[in-house]
Motif scaffolding. Sequence first.
Motif, PDB file in Angstrom:
ATOM      1  N   MET A  65      -2.413  33.524  22.474  1.00 10.75           N
ATOM      2  CA  MET A  65      -3.209  33.821  23.678  1.00 10.75           C
ATOM      3  C   MET A  65      -4.412  34.702  23.333  1.00 10.75           C
ATOM      4  O   MET A  65      -5.513  34.485  23.855  1.00 10.75           O
ATOM      5  N   GLU A  66      -4.207  35.663  22.465  1.00  6.79           N
ATOM      6  CA  GLU A  66      -5.321  36.532  22.073  1.00  6.79           C
ATOM      7  C   GLU A  66      -6.426  35.711  21.396  1.00  6.79           C
ATOM      8  O   GLU A  66      -7.605  35.894  21.668  1.00  6.79           O
ATOM      9  N   ARG A  67      -6.023  34.786  20.540  1.00  8.44           N
ATOM     10  CA  ARG A  67      -7.000  33.925  19.875  1.00  8.44           C
ATOM     11  C   ARG A  67      -7.742  33.054  20.894  1.00  8.44           C
ATOM     12  O   ARG A  67      -8.977  32.940  20.857  1.00  8.44           O
ATOM     13  N   LEU A  68      -7.001  32.450  21.826  1.00 10.49           N
ATOM     14  CA  LEU A  68      -7.623  31.578  22.832  1.00 10.49           C
ATOM     15  C   LEU A  68      -8.572  32.348  23.751  1.00 10.49           C
ATOM     16  O   LEU A  68      -9.677  31.875  24.044  1.00 10.49           O
ATOM     17  N   LEU A  69      -8.140  33.498  24.202  1.00  8.14           N
ATOM     18  CA  LEU A  69      -8.978  34.277  25.120  1.00  8.14           C
ATOM     19  C   LEU A  69     -10.245  34.789  24.442  1.00  8.14           C
ATOM     20  O   LEU A  69     -11.313  34.830  25.056  1.00  8.14           O
ATOM     21  N   ASN A  70     -10.135  35.166  23.186  1.00  8.11           N
ATOM     22  CA  ASN A  70     -11.290  35.719  22.483  1.00  8.11           C
ATOM     23  C   ASN A  70     -12.157  34.654  21.819  1.00  8.11           C
ATOM     24  O   ASN A  70     -13.183  34.979  21.223  1.00  8.11           O
ATOM     25  N   ALA A  71     -11.780  33.396  21.952  1.00  9.02           N
ATOM     26  CA  ALA A  71     -12.596  32.312  21.409  1.00  9.02           C
ATOM     27  C   ALA A  71     -13.860  32.088  22.245  1.00  9.02           C
ATOM     28  O   ALA A  71     -14.835  31.516  21.766  1.00  9.02           O
ATOM     29  N   ARG A  72     -13.821  32.540  23.478  1.00  7.65           N
ATOM     30  CA  ARG A  72     -14.971  32.377  24.370  1.00  7.65           C
ATOM     31  C   ARG A  72     -15.759  33.687  24.382  1.00  7.65           C
ATOM     32  O   ARG A  72     -15.202  34.741  24.694  1.00  7.65           O
ATOM     33  N   PRO A  73     -17.050  33.648  24.075  1.00  6.37           N
ATOM     34  CA  PRO A  73     -17.822  34.893  23.988  1.00  6.37           C
ATOM     35  C   PRO A  73     -17.926  35.648  25.306  1.00  6.37           C
ATOM     36  O   PRO A  73     -18.118  36.864  25.312  1.00  6.37           O
ATOM     37  N   GLU A  74     -17.744  34.934  26.424  1.00  9.91           N
ATOM     38  CA  GLU A  74     -17.857  35.606  27.726  1.00  9.91           C
ATOM     39  C   GLU A  74     -16.560  36.301  28.151  1.00  9.91           C
ATOM     40  O   GLU A  74     -16.520  36.968  29.182  1.00  9.91           O
ATOM     41  N   TRP A  75     -15.516  36.145  27.362  1.00 10.59           N
ATOM     42  CA  TRP A  75     -14.223  36.772  27.666  1.00 10.59           C
ATOM     43  C   TRP A  75     -13.848  37.783  26.594  1.00 10.59           C
ATOM     44  O   TRP A  75     -14.092  37.576  25.413  1.00 10.59           O
ATOM     45  N   LYS A  76     -13.220  38.850  27.023  1.00  5.14           N
ATOM     46  CA  LYS A  76     -12.596  39.805  26.108  1.00  5.14           C
ATOM     47  C   LYS A  76     -11.110  39.782  26.439  1.00  5.14           C
ATOM     48  O   LYS A  76     -10.697  40.231  27.512  1.00  5.14           O
ATOM     49  N   GLY A  77     -10.314  39.234  25.552  1.00  2.00           N
ATOM     50  CA  GLY A  77      -8.880  39.121  25.780  1.00  2.00           C
ATOM     51  C   GLY A  77      -8.116  40.239  25.094  1.00  2.00           C
ATOM     52  O   GLY A  77      -8.359  40.547  23.931  1.00  2.00           O
TER      53      GLY A  77
END
Length: 98
Positions: A18-30
């Motif tokens: 989940m951390e990898r998926l959330l932080n894969a998008r530059p507009e999100w900070k997971g």
Amino acid sequence: MQTTILYIGRDAEITVVMERLLNARPEWKGICVCTDEEAVALCEKQNLDLVLLGNGINAECEKVLRAKLTALQPGLKIIQHYGGGSGLLYGEIMSTLN
């Protein structure tokens, strides 16, 4: 501006994914944690836009967690996320934030 998303789940391996998926998008900070105590401590220090509740959180824990987090940050959006592909995750997040 980045959207800060906290994922709380009980399975450490899923939390890493989940951390990898959330932080894969530059507009999100997971930010991903496995315990309620970590989640509450984080919520005390950092402004969050969304909380995702993952696998292994039973109904009683969810109720207590929701109460604690919204007491710290009224209006905080909290949704359940129990899996699915990255497209489903994106859809859930975007529909909740919009």
